[in-house]
Design a protein around this motif. Structure first.
Motif, short mmCIF file in Angstrom:
data_model
loop_
_atom_site.label_atom_id
_atom_site.label_comp_id
_atom_site.label_asym_id
_atom_site.label_seq_id
_atom_site.Cartn_x
_atom_site.Cartn_y
_atom_site.Cartn_z
N ARG A 248 66.35 61.91 107.25
CA ARG A 248 67.25 62.93 107.79
C ARG A 248 66.45 64.20 108.04
O ARG A 248 65.83 64.75 107.14
N ARG A 249 66.42 64.65 109.28
CA ARG A 249 65.70 65.86 109.64
C ARG A 249 66.48 67.10 109.19
O ARG A 249 67.71 67.06 109.06
N PHE A 250 65.75 68.20 109.00
CA PHE A 250 66.41 69.47 108.71
C PHE A 250 67.19 69.95 109.92
O PHE A 250 68.32 70.41 109.81
N ILE A 251 66.57 69.83 111.09
CA ILE A 251 67.23 70.19 112.34
C ILE A 251 66.95 69.07 113.34
O ILE A 251 65.93 68.39 113.25
N CYS A 333 74.43 61.53 114.89
CA CYS A 333 73.57 61.49 116.07
C CYS A 333 72.17 61.02 115.70
O CYS A 333 71.58 61.46 114.69
N ALA A 334 71.62 60.17 116.54
CA ALA A 334 70.27 59.64 116.30
C ALA A 334 69.21 60.73 116.31
O ALA A 334 68.15 60.58 115.70
N LYS A 335 69.50 61.84 116.98
CA LYS A 335 68.53 62.93 117.07
C LYS A 335 68.24 63.55 115.69
O LYS A 335 67.23 64.22 115.51
N LEU A 336 69.13 63.32 114.73
CA LEU A 336 68.92 63.83 113.38
C LEU A 336 68.10 62.86 112.52
O LEU A 336 67.68 63.22 111.43
N MET A 337 67.92 61.65 112.99
CA MET A 337 67.28 60.61 112.17
C MET A 337 65.88 60.24 112.65
O MET A 337 65.26 59.35 112.10
N ILE A 338 65.40 60.91 113.69
CA ILE A 338 64.09 60.54 114.24
C ILE A 338 62.99 61.00 113.32
O ILE A 338 62.94 62.16 112.91
N GLY A 339 62.09 60.08 113.00
CA GLY A 339 61.01 60.38 112.06
C GLY A 339 59.79 60.96 112.76
O GLY A 339 59.68 60.99 113.94
#
Length: 339
Positions: A248-251, A333-339
């Protein structure tokens, strides 16, 4: 600019980019695009110059103005005038296109405009691209890229940089192996590989690349890293983003804390995915299991961008990421899960 507007301008942040939807009209029929899925509810419109000019104060504090949204930007006859306004304000300017409306005259205008980058959308390296992106032709895109590069050499121009925006579907994992050979010697500076982040129908769910565990993630990243290395031998940068299980990304990767999206009717949203130009009065189903809901915070036609950005509703939205409790429109949203 009046005193009040000047004070509001001073209170604006420095934006990484402002994405502007100059047209929601589309001249292609991509099987994965909301335009095709929601065609009965799609709202077609062009951004007016009057609306666009409302953004000029913010352009002076913006690094990149990106003229593209859910439609084909070159369908707006004011495209080059809009680009000139952003360039005059000192912004870098970019756009994405399917490439089908470019001709020798427009390519000459493109170079004369000083636009910094142009990205061509692809979803395959051969005939599959034309099948997936109905109404477009890979050969036409490559011909236009060659003409752009020929003119750059003839006039001694460094811009526009030529990028490829490549949509990778699960069915195209094998075909993308040919990507380094496709871009070799084409004067392409960069390729950005994205996956199907927004799934507009159940039929497309199987095309979204979402690794279920670390082993699958490592397998796919290994596949893509090999493409990155091969393309680098031809001096082409390749970047990609992939959902990482348990991450999970911060932003999000859209950088909604310092960027925003302006729809063709002037509505301000965090990103392009939160404002698809569809009539949702009867309810639009996204992915078969959730109702799509637009997220907007105001319209620049009747309120300044600085006032919208600093509104309590918009601040609350941005603050939700810091607390790791993103609002409902973004939580899955997948944009929050991109590593």
């Amino acid at each position: 600019m009046g005193l009040f507007d000047f004070i509001q301008f001073l209170r604006l942040p420095v934006f990484r980019w402002i994405q502007v939807e100059v047209s929601s009209f589309c001249n292609a029929d991509c099987i994965y695009c909301p335009h095709s899925i929601y065609k009965d509810n799609w709202v077609e419109r062009l951004m007016s110059l009057e609306t666009y000019r409302k953004l000029i104060p913010a352009f002076q504090k913006t690094k990149l103005v990106y003229l593209q949204g859910w439609g084909e930007p070159f369908l707006n006859p004011l495209f080059f005038e809009m680009a000139a306004i952003a360039k005059k304000a000192g912004c870098r300017v970019g756009t994405s296109t399917n490439g089908m409306l470019l001709d020798s005259e427009k390519i000459k205008q493109l170079l004369d405009s000083g636009i910094n980058l142009i990205a061509f959308s692809l979803a395959g390296t051969g005939p599959q691209n034309d099948l997936t992106r109905r109404g477009t032709r890979l050969d036409t895109v490559l011909d236009n890229i060659n003409e752009i590069n020929d003119l750059k050499k003839r006039y001694g121009r460094a811009v526009p940089a030529v990028h490829i925006a490549y949509l990778l579907l699960k069915s195209g994992l094998d075909e993308i192996k040919k990507l380094p050979d496709l871009v070799r010697g084409q004067g392409i500076d960069q390729v950005v590989i994205s996956t199907l982040d927004f799934v507009p129908s159940d039929d497309l769910a199987n095309e979204a690349i979402i690794p279920h565990d670390k082993a699958e993630y490592d397998e796919i990243t290994g596949h893509l890293d090999n493409i990155v290395r091969r393309a680098a031998k031809y001096n082409v940068e390749v970047h990609y983003g992939l959902v990482r299980p348990g991450h999970r990304r911060f932003i999000c990767t859209e950088s909604v804390d310092h960027s925003l999206f302006v729809s063709s009717d002037g509505e301000i949203s965090p990103c392009v995915f939160t404002n698809i130009p569809v009539d949702t009065k009867q309810g639009i189903i996204a992915g078969g299991n959730m109702s799509y809901k637009k997220t907007t915070f105001g319209n620049i036609r009747n309120r300044s961008l600085s006032a919208i950005w600093r509104s309590s509703e918009y601040r609350d939205f941005r603050d939700s990421f810091a607390s790791m409790k993103a609002k409902q429109c973004c939580s899955n949203c997948a944009k929050l899960m991109i590593g």
